[in-house]
Design an enzyme around this catalytic site. Structure first.
Site, PDB file in Angstrom:
ATOM      1  N   ASP A  98     -16.916  34.037  41.191  1.00 34.41           N
ATOM      2  CA  ASP A  98     -16.580  34.535  42.517  1.00 34.41           C
ATOM      3  C   ASP A  98     -16.677  36.069  42.515  1.00 34.41           C
ATOM      4  OD1 ASP A  98     -15.521  35.182  44.949  1.00 34.41           O
ATOM      5  OD2 ASP A  98     -13.702  34.008  44.773  1.00 34.41           O
ATOM      6  N   ASP A 147      -7.974  29.079  40.987  1.00 38.53           N
ATOM      7  CA  ASP A 147      -8.603  30.395  41.085  1.00 38.53           C
ATOM      8  C   ASP A 147      -7.781  31.409  40.311  1.00 38.53           C
ATOM      9  OD1 ASP A 147      -9.977  32.645  41.681  1.00 38.53           O
ATOM     10  OD2 ASP A 147      -9.818  32.467  43.868  1.00 38.53           O
ATOM     11  N   LYS A 189     -18.769  34.452  49.494  1.00 33.13           N
ATOM     12  CA  LYS A 189     -18.018  34.825  50.677  1.00 33.13           C
ATOM     13  C   LYS A 189     -19.008  35.508  51.616  1.00 33.13           C
ATOM     14  CE  LYS A 189     -13.534  35.676  48.468  1.00 33.13           C
ATOM     15  NZ  LYS A 189     -13.748  34.944  47.219  1.00 33.13           N
ATOM     16  N   LYS A 233      -3.939  29.455  43.509  1.00 35.69           N
ATOM     17  CA  LYS A 233      -4.125  30.725  42.804  1.00 35.69           C
ATOM     18  C   LYS A 233      -3.297  30.722  41.524  1.00 35.69           C
ATOM     19  CE  LYS A 233      -6.422  33.304  45.931  1.00 35.69           C
ATOM     20  NZ  LYS A 233      -7.672  34.027  45.637  1.00 35.69           N
ATOM     21  N   GLU A 255     -12.224  28.846  39.380  1.00 35.00           N
ATOM     22  CA  GLU A 255     -12.907  30.077  39.804  1.00 35.00           C
ATOM     23  C   GLU A 255     -12.535  31.258  38.910  1.00 35.00           C
ATOM     24  OE1 GLU A 255     -12.414  31.259  43.906  1.00 35.00           O
ATOM     25  OE2 GLU A 255     -12.524  29.181  44.569  1.00 35.00           O
TER      26      GLU A 255
END
Ligand code: MG
Length: 330
Positions: free
Chosen positions: A216, A165, A240, A136, A191
């Site tokens: 995303d 991400d 997801k 992240k 992402e």
């Protein structure tokens, strides 16, 4: 066909709070569903909303379950509005439990903590056999994180791939700087470099830089993914399933449009995760590492289920006792 529908609320502390570009996340709320058909067959499902991600709220999810009543028909279950992707996912997995998947095996991307902690955690993840990692970014100061990227890449063996991400946390300028830096590094994809509303910015980056980009937050539901396909998005879609909707719908869309997918966890419990992972293996929709490197995310291990580890195979979580989880909630 009618069903007996019951649901219970869960509230589960995370073992370690997750730091993302949107703040700190300490506990997970959701609903566990139990659906019994007329022949006595029982299936379990899970509704795990993330309202800050754009899903329905817990209140909305509970409201629709109340409205469905104790004895919903097949048609009533199918009538839940498309915007309630979490509810629709949960009902469908409870109605049609996913069997043990085929012989496919998929690599699982290990989730590294934000910031410098990633460097400390990487050796243990490599030791555990992970081939793919997700980090992240956009959490701390961009300059500090860029320096850490170099440290992280230096620690990666040649076979390993890194996924970044940003959770939409970069400005266009920051994103350009990062993507430029990623070009000659072992970065599988990045992402959501920009926030979802900057669509022109996202398309521009995808065309200007060689590194693969993935949407995303921009593609919570399949209608959004279809719209991006219409705009010529050349990259990957992070789906997801626990937020997007029923697994058969995702499968039909991916087959029809040949979308390039990354399947990712929404920090669901073993109930939702097991359905998704088994389906991912059985459907063969993607060869990219699964974004399910969240073993041990819940403080109470019963809700984690067995370790998924670095490689997912079809027998994972074959013996999960969902009835025991159901009984444990009150
Ligand atoms: Mg993401």
């Amino acid at each position: 066909m009618s069903y007996l529908l019951r649901y219970k609320k869960y509230r589960l502390p995370l073992r370690v709070p997750l730091r993302t570009a949107r703040g700190v996340w300490g506990e997970r709320e959701g609903l566990l569903l139990r659906l019994e058909d007329e022949t006595g067959g029982v299936g379990y499902g899970e509704i795990a909303p993330i309202p800050w991600f754009g899903t329905e709220t817990m209140d909305e999810a509970e409201e629709i379950c109340r409205a469905l009543g104790e004895r919903p028909s097949e048609a009533e279950l199918a009538s839940v509005p498309a915007a309630l992707g979490c509810v629709r996912f949960g009902l469908e997995t409870a109605r049609t439990p996913v069997g043990i998947g085929g012989g496919q095996r998929l690599s699982v991307a290990a989730l590294l903590p934000a910031g410098r902690a990633a460097l400390l955690e990487l050796p243990a993840k490599l030791e555990a056999g992970y081939l793919a990692f997700k980090w992240k970014v956009g959490v701390g100061a961009p300059e500090d994180e860029l320096a850490l990227l170099d440290d992280l890449c230096a620690m990666l063996p040649g076979y390993a791939k890194l996924r970044l991400d940003a959770n939409g946390g970069w400005s266009r300028r920051q994103a350009a700087k990062w993507l430029d830096r990623c070009a000659d590094r072992p970065v599988e994809l990045v992402e959501q470099p920009l926030e979802p509303r900057d669509e022109d910015g996202l398309l521009g980056l995808a065309h200007d830089f060689p590194v693969t980009l993935a949407l995303d937050e921009s593609v919570l539901h399949l209608d959004a993914a279809r719209r991006w396909q219409g705009r010529g998005w050349p990259g990957v879609f992070v789906i997801k399933p626990a937020l997007a909707g029923p697994l058969p719908e995702i499968e039909a869309w991916a087959l029809e449009t040949k979308a390039e997918l990354v399947l990712s966890s929404a920090i669901e419990t073993v109930v939702g995760r097991r359905a998704i992972v088994r389906w991912a293996l059985a459907s063969g929709l993607t060869a990219r590492p699964l974004g399910f490197g969240v073993d041990g995310v819940f403080a109470d291990d019963r809700w984690n289920g067995p370790l998924l580890g670095a490689i997912a195979d079809g027998h994972w979580a074959g013996a999960t006792d969902e009835e025991a989880l159901w009984t444990a909630l009150n």
